[in-house]
Design a protein around this motif. Structure first.
Motif, PDB file in Angstrom:
ATOM      1  N   TRP A 261      59.960 -35.792  -9.780  1.00 51.25           N
ATOM      2  CA  TRP A 261      59.203 -36.540 -10.632  1.00 51.25           C
ATOM      3  C   TRP A 261      58.736 -37.928  -9.683  1.00 51.25           C
TER       4      TRP A 261
ATOM      5  N   PRO B 211      58.206 -36.388 -18.638  1.00 44.88           N
ATOM      6  CA  PRO B 211      59.365 -36.734 -17.866  1.00 44.88           C
ATOM      7  C   PRO B 211      60.429 -37.394 -18.788  1.00 44.88           C
TER       8      PRO B 211
ATOM      9  N   PHE C 222      55.536 -34.668 -12.872  1.00 46.29           N
ATOM     10  CA  PHE C 222      56.309 -33.697 -11.822  1.00 46.29           C
ATOM     11  C   PHE C 222      55.288 -33.129 -10.761  1.00 46.29           C
TER      12      PHE C 222
END
Length: 287
Positions: free
Chosen positions: A239, A136, A211
């Motif tokens: 996310w 992320p 994700f």
């Protein structure tokens, strides 16, 4: 008080997300929807325009979904539709993408042998392990492009929500910013202690988001024999906290208990988080 409805402004500032947004692509797409699409059966907001192409459009279609499929195809080996172009016309998004040839897992499952079922589930586990391995960019709950998210199952998302700077803010939004300290007279009420524990968990520390597809159901998994050839419908993706894939799939398939029973076969079970979500759904959910 109802939340602000941003349906009419959801496409503002999203032009940069368009893919191959040429005048010719826009013209041919709209022409095909008025001509060749009549030869095929529509499926919700998805309209086939040829044997190999479909167009997704409608009041809640968004360029973020096209950007998400491009993101997934660039960064993973998951089989997703190839996006040919995407654009906004008259405040409506259009996504022209590959029409993957395959059978919905929901329709094929009962015809598969036990060995074939294990083969399919093993593929799913590998795919979603790969998806969760993506790094992320930060701690935000957001789309793959850092923007807003969509989930039609959340009643106060009208129609998009976020992004949120931290996971805790996402949780506070999910419960309509409810705080127990604002309701001291409710102590001792039914579920008070459970809500107190839920809030403590929601507002506590969280690892980075992962994700998430967000709508993992057997209609969105396409098979050719026993090979998964397509994971489709990425409009809910983004996310999210690590448990969201599991709990969203569990709640999104309440009428498919057989699929709920299979989730532990290819996703890591999130037992405590599911209990937390069940309580949130009871008080702030979609029913």
């Amino acid at each position: 008080m109802l939340p602000i409805d941003n349906t009419q402004t959801q496409h503002d500032g999203t032009e940069y997300l368009a893919i191959k947004n040429t005048r010719l692509c826009r013209l041919l797409t709209r022409l095909a929807l008025r001509t060749t699409a009549r030869c095929y059966k529509a499926d919700g907001f998805v309209r086939p325009i040829s044997q190999n192409l479909i167009v997704k459009t409608g009041p809640w279609a968004h360029l973020t979904e096209a950007a998400t499929m491009l993101f997934i195809s660039t960064n993973t080996t998951l089989p997703v539709p190839r996006v040919h172009c995407s654009f906004v016309h008259n405040n409506r998004a259009y996504i022209v993408m590959e029409r993957i040839q395959g059978d919905e897992l929901a329709k094929k499952w009962t015809t598969l042998s036990e060995i074939d079922r294990k083969t399919v589930l093993a593929q799913l586990r590998c795919m979603f392990k790969e998806l969760r391995s993506l790094t992320p960019p930060d701690m935000k709950v957001e789309s793959c492009v850092g923007g807003s998210l969509y989930d039609s199952r959340i009643p106060h998302a009208r129609p998009r929500f976020g992004p949120f700077q931290i996971i805790q803010d996402f949780h506070r939004w999910l419960r309509d910013w409810f705080r127990l300290e604002d309701h001291p007279d409710r102590k001792g009420d039914k579920d008070y202690e459970d809500i107190e524990a839920m809030i403590a968990k929601q507002d506590g520390p969280w690892p980075p988001p992962v994700f998430t597809h967000g709508d993992l159901n057997p209609l969105n998994i396409l098979l050719c024999r026993t090979q998964i050839v397509g994971i489709i419908d990425w409009e809910f993706a983004g996310w999210y906290p690590f448990y969201w894939e599991y709990t969203a799939a569990w709640y999104g398939n309440r009428t498919r208990q057989w699929w709920q029973g299979l989730l532990d076969s290819f996703l890591d079970a999130q037992t405590e988080e599911l209990k937390m979500e069940m309580l949130r759904q009871k008080w702030w959910g979609d029913l």
